[in-house]
Design a protein around this motif. Structure first.
Motif, PDB file in Angstrom:
ATOM      1  N   ARG A   1      -4.934   2.766 -10.320  1.00 48.59           N
ATOM      2  CA  ARG A   1      -3.897   2.146  -9.479  1.00 48.59           C
ATOM      3  C   ARG A   1      -4.454   1.683  -8.140  1.00 48.59           C
ATOM      4  O   ARG A   1      -4.165   0.578  -7.689  1.00 48.59           O
ATOM      5  CB  ARG A   1      -2.767   3.156  -9.228  1.00 48.59           C
ATOM      6  N   ILE A   2      -5.226   2.546  -7.501  1.00 47.73           N
ATOM      7  CA  ILE A   2      -5.774   2.189  -6.189  1.00 47.73           C
ATOM      8  C   ILE A   2      -6.732   1.002  -6.312  1.00 47.73           C
ATOM      9  O   ILE A   2      -6.669   0.054  -5.519  1.00 47.73           O
ATOM     10  CB  ILE A   2      -6.486   3.401  -5.559  1.00 47.73           C
TER      11      ILE A   2
ATOM     12  N   ALA B   1      -0.430   2.232   4.238  1.00 48.45           N
ATOM     13  CA  ALA B   1      -0.071   3.171   3.166  1.00 48.45           C
ATOM     14  C   ALA B   1       0.755   4.329   3.701  1.00 48.45           C
ATOM     15  O   ALA B   1       1.577   4.906   2.981  1.00 48.45           O
ATOM     16  CB  ALA B   1      -1.337   3.708   2.497  1.00 48.45           C
TER      17      ALA B   1
ATOM     18  N   VAL C   1      -4.443   7.461 -10.975  1.00 47.35           N
ATOM     19  CA  VAL C   1      -4.471   7.160  -9.541  1.00 47.35           C
ATOM     20  C   VAL C   1      -5.666   6.277  -9.196  1.00 47.35           C
ATOM     21  O   VAL C   1      -5.543   5.307  -8.418  1.00 47.35           O
ATOM     22  CB  VAL C   1      -4.482   8.462  -8.720  1.00 47.35           C
TER      23      VAL C   1
ATOM     24  N   ALA D   1       0.829  -1.204   0.000  1.00 47.01           N
ATOM     25  CA  ALA D   1       0.000   0.000   0.000  1.00 47.01           C
ATOM     26  C   ALA D   1       0.867   1.259   0.000  1.00 47.01           C
ATOM     27  O   ALA D   1       0.485   2.279  -0.585  1.00 47.01           O
ATOM     28  CB  ALA D   1      -0.938   0.002   1.215  1.00 47.01           C
TER      29      ALA D   1
ATOM     30  N   VAL E   1       2.210   2.163  -3.595  1.00 49.37           N
ATOM     31  CA  VAL E   1       1.086   2.671  -4.392  1.00 49.37           C
ATOM     32  C   VAL E   1       0.745   4.104  -3.966  1.00 49.37           C
ATOM     33  O   VAL E   1       0.530   4.989  -4.808  1.00 49.37           O
ATOM     34  CB  VAL E   1      -0.145   1.752  -4.257  1.00 49.37           C
ATOM     35  N   PHE E   2       0.729   4.332  -2.650  1.00 55.49           N
ATOM     36  CA  PHE E   2       0.436   5.664  -2.116  1.00 55.49           C
ATOM     37  C   PHE E   2       1.539   6.653  -2.510  1.00 55.49           C
ATOM     38  O   PHE E   2       1.256   7.764  -2.983  1.00 55.49           O
ATOM     39  CB  PHE E   2       0.307   5.568  -0.591  1.00 55.49           C
TER      40      PHE E   2
END
Length: 413
Positions: free
Chosen positions: A250-251, A190, A247, A59, A62-63
């Motif tokens: 991706r999330i 994250a 974004v 996480a 990705v964040f």
């Protein structure tokens, strides 16, 4: 798709008497092209592989990639857009001859990207039809070439990016919502992962796996006429739209993959992302992933090929005169190379590594241009963006050396 004068090209600059609807369409076209090319098969596979390895801690990369994306796109697109110069021409202005090195370096990086893109499309077709990845790569190459051969190729590319981008979001959202992970713990990881020291490599590689889309969008700004200081507002809108779409995808993708892993499932190494969708939504989810991967891959094949040729066409006049033929040749060459190597997962991971090494060089050149009046005129680049961009260049430059050795140890050695 010729440079500025053919019937399938956009005007070289948007004038005030042109319809606002055209400008909005240009903004959406550039944004979706950037988003779908950046969230291609490399990012899909890299996210699945690293989530399988790092579990909830993934996480954090990705964040973090959201903020890195902001820093890269807002710096790159503003300067390319204001100057009206493609990346290689910008570099030649910074230092005569530098553009040739940058253009060729990025074009070589695009070769690595397209190996991964064709590999991703072949894996998607294997899921959907069961055919061998060799035949899938051949079909992908033929389809990509056909898109460039048809009339109004640039218009078709923009349309494909918009519609297939929306389809990707819907399909990934369906699987993510059907198997959500524990959101509280995921949000906590994250920001404060359990072992941040091991997360440098996945962070840099997923950024490297996305950066081709950022370059593609920047080059496309010039082609569609979003250039000059008077166009700063639509340039910023296009950048924000592209970042936002990327974004969201991706999330949702991370949630879809981690939602499966959180149940204790182990993903198959041969095609980990496909296996995540199969665990998450059964056989239907498996076929959905095949479609998502193929959609992401074919848009990236087309967008990345356009980007690669756009990087050298102003340096070599013969490329500009025969741009479509060079795009077709690029797709054919990388499709055949993919078939000969036949290592789809490794190629998708390697593409991210190669481009994470190239990125700080390109961004550094762009930042140097921000203080050159002969390039940006009276435009004043925000200091905070310059600081963010400088920090990204510094961190990615320093991290590249250890990143290469860590990658070799984990995936090759």
């Amino acid at each position: 798709m010729t440079a500025t004068t053919s019937s399938d090209s956009m005007p070289s600059a948007i004038t005030h008497d042109q319809p606002i609807s055209w400008q909005k369409k240009a903004i959406l076209s550039v944004a979706f092209l950037m988003a779908t090319t950046s969230v291609g098969p490399g990012f899909l596979t890299q996210t699945a592989v690293f989530t399988n390895l790092y579990k909830i801690d993934m996480a954090f990369p990705v964040f973090a990639s959201m903020f890195i994306t902001f820093g890269i796109v807002m710096n790159l697109w503003r300067i390319v857009g204001v100057s009206g110069l493609r990346i290689q021409d910008l570099a030649n202005k910074v230092a005569p001859g530098l553009g040739y090195g940058i253009g060729i370096l990025l074009a070589l990086g695009a070769v690595a990207f397209n190996f991964g893109n064709v590999s991703g499309a072949a894996l998607g077709m294997e899921v959907l039809t069961g055919i061998d990845t060799t035949w899938g790569a051949l079909f992908t190459g033929a389809l990509g070439c056909l898109i460039f051969v048809v009339h109004n190729a640039s218009k078709r590319m923009d349309q494909m990016a918009r519609y297939l981008g929306l389809l990707m979001i819907i399909l990934i959202a369906y699987v993510a919502m059907s198997n959500l992970p524990p959101m509280g713990a995921t949000l906590s990881a994250a920001i404060v992962p359990t072992d941040i020291g091991n997360l440098l490599m996945p962070t840099l590689i997923i950024v490297g796996g996305s950066v081709g889309g950022y370059y593609t969008g920047a080059q496309r700004l010039v082609d569609v006429g979003l250039q000059g200081q008077q166009q700063m507002e639509p340039i910023k809108k296009a950048a924000w739209a592209g970042i936002s779409i990327a974004v969201v995808i991706r999330i949702l993708l991370f949630l879809a993959v981690f939602g499966v892993i959180a149940t204790g499932a182990e993903l198959a190494k041969a095609n980990p992302a496909a296996d995540a969708f199969r665990h998450g939504a059964g056989q239907l989810g498996y076929y959905i992933f095949g479609l998502v991967l193929f959609v992401a891959s074919i848009t990236s094949v087309v967008g990345n090929s356009y980007m690669a040729i756009s990087l050298i066409k102003t340096l070599f006049p013969t490329v500009a005169r025969h741009e479509k033929a060079w795009c077709v040749g690029f797709i054919a060459l990388t499709s055949l190379g993919t078939i000969m190597m036949n290592m789809p997962i490794l190629l998708l991971m390697l593409a991210g590594l190669v481009n994470s090494v190239i990125l700080p060089i390109v961004l550094g050149v762009v930042l140097m241009a921000t203080r050159r009046k002969d390039i940006v005129g009276d435009y004043k680049h925000p200091t905070y963006l310059l600081a963010i961009g400088g920090l990204i260049v510094l961190l990615m430059s320093v991290a590249s050396v250890s990143n290469i050795s860590n990658f070799m140890a984990k995936f090759i050695g």
